[in-house]
Design a protein around this motif. Structure first.
Motif, mmCIF file in Angstrom:
data_model
loop_
_atom_site.group_PDB
_atom_site.id
_atom_site.type_symbol
_atom_site.label_atom_id
_atom_site.label_comp_id
_atom_site.label_asym_id
_atom_site.label_seq_id
_atom_site.Cartn_x
_atom_site.Cartn_y
_atom_site.Cartn_z
ATOM 1 N N MET A 122 36.506 5.763 -34.863
ATOM 2 C CA MET A 122 36.126 6.498 -36.066
ATOM 3 C C MET A 122 34.792 7.210 -35.859
ATOM 4 O O MET A 122 34.617 8.362 -36.260
ATOM 5 C CB MET A 122 36.038 5.548 -37.269
ATOM 6 C CG MET A 122 37.354 4.855 -37.602
ATOM 7 S SD MET A 122 38.591 5.995 -38.204
ATOM 8 C CE MET A 122 38.176 5.991 -39.919
ATOM 9 N N ARG A 123 33.841 6.528 -35.215
ATOM 10 C CA ARG A 123 32.542 7.152 -34.943
ATOM 11 C C ARG A 123 32.690 8.340 -33.999
ATOM 12 O O ARG A 123 32.024 9.370 -34.169
ATOM 13 C CB ARG A 123 31.579 6.118 -34.369
ATOM 14 C CG ARG A 123 31.110 5.114 -35.388
ATOM 15 C CD ARG A 123 30.078 4.138 -34.817
ATOM 16 N NE ARG A 123 29.707 3.169 -35.822
ATOM 17 C CZ ARG A 123 30.177 1.917 -35.872
ATOM 18 N NH1 ARG A 123 31.029 1.481 -34.961
ATOM 19 N NH2 ARG A 123 29.788 1.111 -36.837
ATOM 20 N N GLY B 198 28.557 -1.129 -48.291
ATOM 21 C CA GLY B 198 29.616 -2.012 -48.750
ATOM 22 C C GLY B 198 30.703 -1.153 -49.366
ATOM 23 O O GLY B 198 30.411 -0.236 -50.124
ATOM 24 N N ALA B 199 31.958 -1.388 -49.028
ATOM 25 C CA ALA B 199 33.044 -0.507 -49.448
ATOM 26 C C ALA B 199 33.162 -0.391 -50.964
ATOM 27 O O ALA B 199 33.350 0.691 -51.496
ATOM 28 C CB ALA B 199 34.362 -0.986 -48.844
ATOM 29 N N LYS B 200 33.047 -1.511 -51.669
ATOM 30 C CA LYS B 200 33.196 -1.461 -53.117
ATOM 31 C C LYS B 200 32.053 -0.690 -53.770
ATOM 32 O O LYS B 200 32.258 0.130 -54.642
ATOM 33 C CB LYS B 200 33.279 -2.864 -53.716
ATOM 34 C CG LYS B 200 34.635 -3.490 -53.691
ATOM 35 C CD LYS B 200 35.104 -4.056 -52.385
ATOM 36 C CE LYS B 200 34.168 -4.966 -51.660
ATOM 37 N NZ LYS B 200 34.473 -5.078 -50.235
ATOM 38 N N TRP C 132 36.169 9.419 -43.955
ATOM 39 C CA TRP C 132 35.439 8.799 -45.047
ATOM 40 C C TRP C 132 36.169 7.583 -45.552
ATOM 41 O O TRP C 132 37.379 7.652 -45.748
ATOM 42 C CB TRP C 132 35.253 9.786 -46.202
ATOM 43 C CG TRP C 132 34.273 9.269 -47.194
ATOM 44 C CD1 TRP C 132 32.934 9.463 -47.179
ATOM 45 C CD2 TRP C 132 34.544 8.450 -48.314
ATOM 46 N NE1 TRP C 132 32.348 8.814 -48.229
ATOM 47 C CE2 TRP C 132 33.321 8.176 -48.950
ATOM 48 C CE3 TRP C 132 35.700 7.885 -48.857
ATOM 49 C CZ2 TRP C 132 33.209 7.393 -50.075
ATOM 50 C CZ3 TRP C 132 35.594 7.106 -49.987
ATOM 51 C CH2 TRP C 132 34.349 6.870 -50.587
ATOM 52 N N PRO C 133 35.508 6.496 -45.750
ATOM 53 C CA PRO C 133 34.122 6.274 -45.396
ATOM 54 C C PRO C 133 34.002 5.928 -43.926
ATOM 55 O O PRO C 133 34.903 5.308 -43.365
ATOM 56 C CB PRO C 133 33.710 5.100 -46.265
ATOM 57 C CG PRO C 133 34.971 4.323 -46.474
ATOM 58 C CD PRO C 133 36.085 5.351 -46.478
ATOM 59 N N SER C 134 32.928 6.332 -43.321
ATOM 60 C CA SER C 134 32.699 6.000 -41.917
ATOM 61 C C SER C 134 32.347 4.519 -41.818
ATOM 62 O O SER C 134 31.886 3.912 -42.785
ATOM 63 C CB SER C 134 31.565 6.845 -41.340
ATOM 64 O OG SER C 134 30.328 6.422 -41.861
ATOM 65 N N PRO C 135 32.555 3.918 -40.649
ATOM 66 C CA PRO C 135 32.205 2.504 -40.499
ATOM 67 C C PRO C 135 30.735 2.233 -40.827
ATOM 68 O O PRO C 135 30.406 1.199 -41.399
ATOM 69 C CB PRO C 135 32.490 2.219 -39.020
ATOM 70 C CG PRO C 135 33.512 3.232 -38.627
ATOM 71 C CD PRO C 135 33.183 4.452 -39.446
#
Length: 96
Positions: free
Chosen positions: A17-18, A38-40, A28-31
């Motif tokens: 992904m990077r 935080g994803a949430k 999106w979202p990148s690692p």
């Protein structure tokens, strides 16, 4: 997580992904964003943007969850996600 359970590597996936981001391919979202925000929280912070959903909410107390979630359930099915992990585990779809 799902990647590891399927015989893959989260680190290899994140590296790919990077690499795509470095090539100018939008991911999106990148690692890095997921680790930083935080994803949430990231989903809540972009809720007001074109890519977000305005009814994305986060509850950080039992009381807030009890009152807020009941109000939103009256209108449509909801997705619940634990405030940990980003591999797809601990996700529930709630329908009345």
């Amino acid at each position: 997580g799902q990647i590891k359970n399927d015989g893959g590597s989260q680190e290899k996936f994140d590296g790919g992904m990077r690499t795509m981001r470095k090539l100018g391919i939008q991911v999106w979202p990148s690692p890095d964003v997921m680790e930083f925000m935080g994803a949430k929280d990231a989903l809540c912070k972009v809720a007001h943007l074109n890519i977000g959903l305005p009814d994305t909410l986060a509850y950080y107390s039992t009381e807030d969850f009890a009152s807020g979630f009941k109000k939103t359930m009256a209108f449509q099915p909801r997705v619940l996600k634990q405030n940990r992990g980003s591999s797809g585990e601990g996700i529930w779809i709630i329908k009345l």
